[in-house]
Write an enzyme that holds these catalytic residues in place. Sequence first.
Site, mmCIF file in Angstrom:
data_model
loop_
_atom_site.group_PDB
_atom_site.id
_atom_site.type_symbol
_atom_site.label_atom_id
_atom_site.label_comp_id
_atom_site.label_asym_id
_atom_site.label_seq_id
_atom_site.Cartn_x
_atom_site.Cartn_y
_atom_site.Cartn_z
ATOM 1 N N LYS A 39 0.814 -1.212 0.000
ATOM 2 C CA LYS A 39 0.000 0.000 0.000
ATOM 3 C C LYS A 39 0.856 1.274 0.000
ATOM 4 C CE LYS A 39 -4.011 0.002 1.777
ATOM 5 N NZ LYS A 39 -4.697 -0.309 0.515
ATOM 6 N N GLY A 40 1.910 1.300 0.787
ATOM 7 C CA GLY A 40 2.726 2.499 0.845
ATOM 8 C C GLY A 40 3.381 2.813 -0.482
ATOM 9 N N GLU A 138 -0.195 -1.725 6.755
ATOM 10 C CA GLU A 138 0.441 -3.020 6.514
ATOM 11 C C GLU A 138 1.786 -3.088 7.217
ATOM 12 O OE1 GLU A 138 -1.101 -4.693 2.209
ATOM 13 O OE2 GLU A 138 0.451 -3.166 2.224
ATOM 14 N N ASN A 182 -12.753 2.377 4.152
ATOM 15 C CA ASN A 182 -13.903 2.009 3.342
ATOM 16 C C ASN A 182 -15.011 1.501 4.256
ATOM 17 O OD1 ASN A 182 -13.382 -0.722 3.928
ATOM 18 N ND2 ASN A 182 -12.256 -1.056 2.026
ATOM 19 N N THR A 218 -15.194 5.545 1.944
ATOM 20 C CA THR A 218 -15.422 5.194 0.540
ATOM 21 C C THR A 218 -16.382 4.013 0.476
ATOM 22 O OG1 THR A 218 -13.434 3.804 0.530
ATOM 23 C CG2 THR A 218 -13.192 6.081 -0.180
ATOM 24 N N GLY A 223 -20.255 5.797 -4.063
ATOM 25 C CA GLY A 223 -19.559 7.047 -3.828
ATOM 26 C C GLY A 223 -18.892 7.095 -2.469
ATOM 27 N N ASP A 245 -10.116 -5.184 -12.273
ATOM 28 C CA ASP A 245 -9.335 -5.581 -11.097
ATOM 29 C C ASP A 245 -9.458 -4.473 -10.054
ATOM 30 O OD1 ASP A 245 -7.473 -6.397 -9.235
ATOM 31 O OD2 ASP A 245 -5.807 -6.569 -10.643
ATOM 32 N N GLY A 250 -8.217 1.429 -3.758
ATOM 33 C CA GLY A 250 -8.087 2.213 -2.535
ATOM 34 C C GLY A 250 -6.796 3.004 -2.479
ATOM 35 N N ASP A 251 -5.699 2.407 -2.947
ATOM 36 C CA ASP A 251 -4.417 3.110 -2.945
ATOM 37 C C ASP A 251 -4.431 4.270 -3.935
ATOM 38 O OD1 ASP A 251 -3.511 1.288 -1.092
ATOM 39 O OD2 ASP A 251 -2.585 -0.005 -2.589
#
Length: 305
Positions: A39-40, A138, A182, A218, A223, A245, A250-251
């Site tokens: 994620k980072g 993470e 989310n 999110t 929306g 995919d 999110g990232d």
Amino acid sequence: MKIAVVGSYGAGLTMRVPKAPAAGETVSGGLFDPGAGGKGSNQAIGAARLGAEVSLLTAVGDDEFGRSARELWRREGVGAGHVLTAGAPTMVGFILVEPSGENRIAIAPGALDELDAAAVESFRAEIASADILVVSMEIPEEAVVAALRAGRESGTRTLLNPAPARPLPDECWPLIDVLTPNQTEAPVILGLDEGHSLGDEELARALHERTGGIVVITRGGEGALVAQTSGITRVPPHPARTVVDTTGAGDSFTAAFAVALAEGQPVDRAVEFAAVAGSHTVSIAGVVPALPSRDQLHALIGNAS
């Protein structure tokens, strides 16, 4: 504009399968696609492609995955001078993607377990000089807390993307300026069980009360909800052309949101900009290949207007 990112890097080993296997079942016919993840790193690359000056703190192993990561960051213009080389192997994530685009992910953290408060301290100057600090989860809780505290002490706006979700320690809440869970992550970070009866607006209010800052929940095709001191607003989705995919959505959203905030855009406008980025990302296979450039987002925004 400058963004500091504290988070993960991992090799994403993706297999596209006809269907996800049940326990004990073997499914053939998959297509294998190795690539960069974490994620980072994803958020850092996403922000750099949108024009930000980005510095990244993460940890990788002294292995081929780690060397590939450093070459990737060099190509993408991400500052990686403070990235820790750990004794353990680079994180690996195994990702199964179904034809619908839905995914299942299993992670072996490896080197990330060695990312600690001392590593964050070595990154403090980068945090202090940034417009926004982006932190994801993470990585060990010690590093999450240390990064958020360094941001608060430096006067840098802090954005926590609480994924993968886990209950947040009490000391974290007052250190967060912007929170971006989310729908499924929101109750988890509040420590609620699966039987909770709170709707999304109630969750947004509860999170805003904990932080006193901006909360963006999110909600995929529904929306987003934005909770601020002025109240709750709904931001409509930006429909994807097609869903291939969902892994990096999110990232991509977080990176674009951070960039827009760093540019001084109002929160609702920043969320709209981020929604376009997420929509673009789900329409392309893979994570790094799907992170948009500024020109790609402007084209999408122009086509929608």
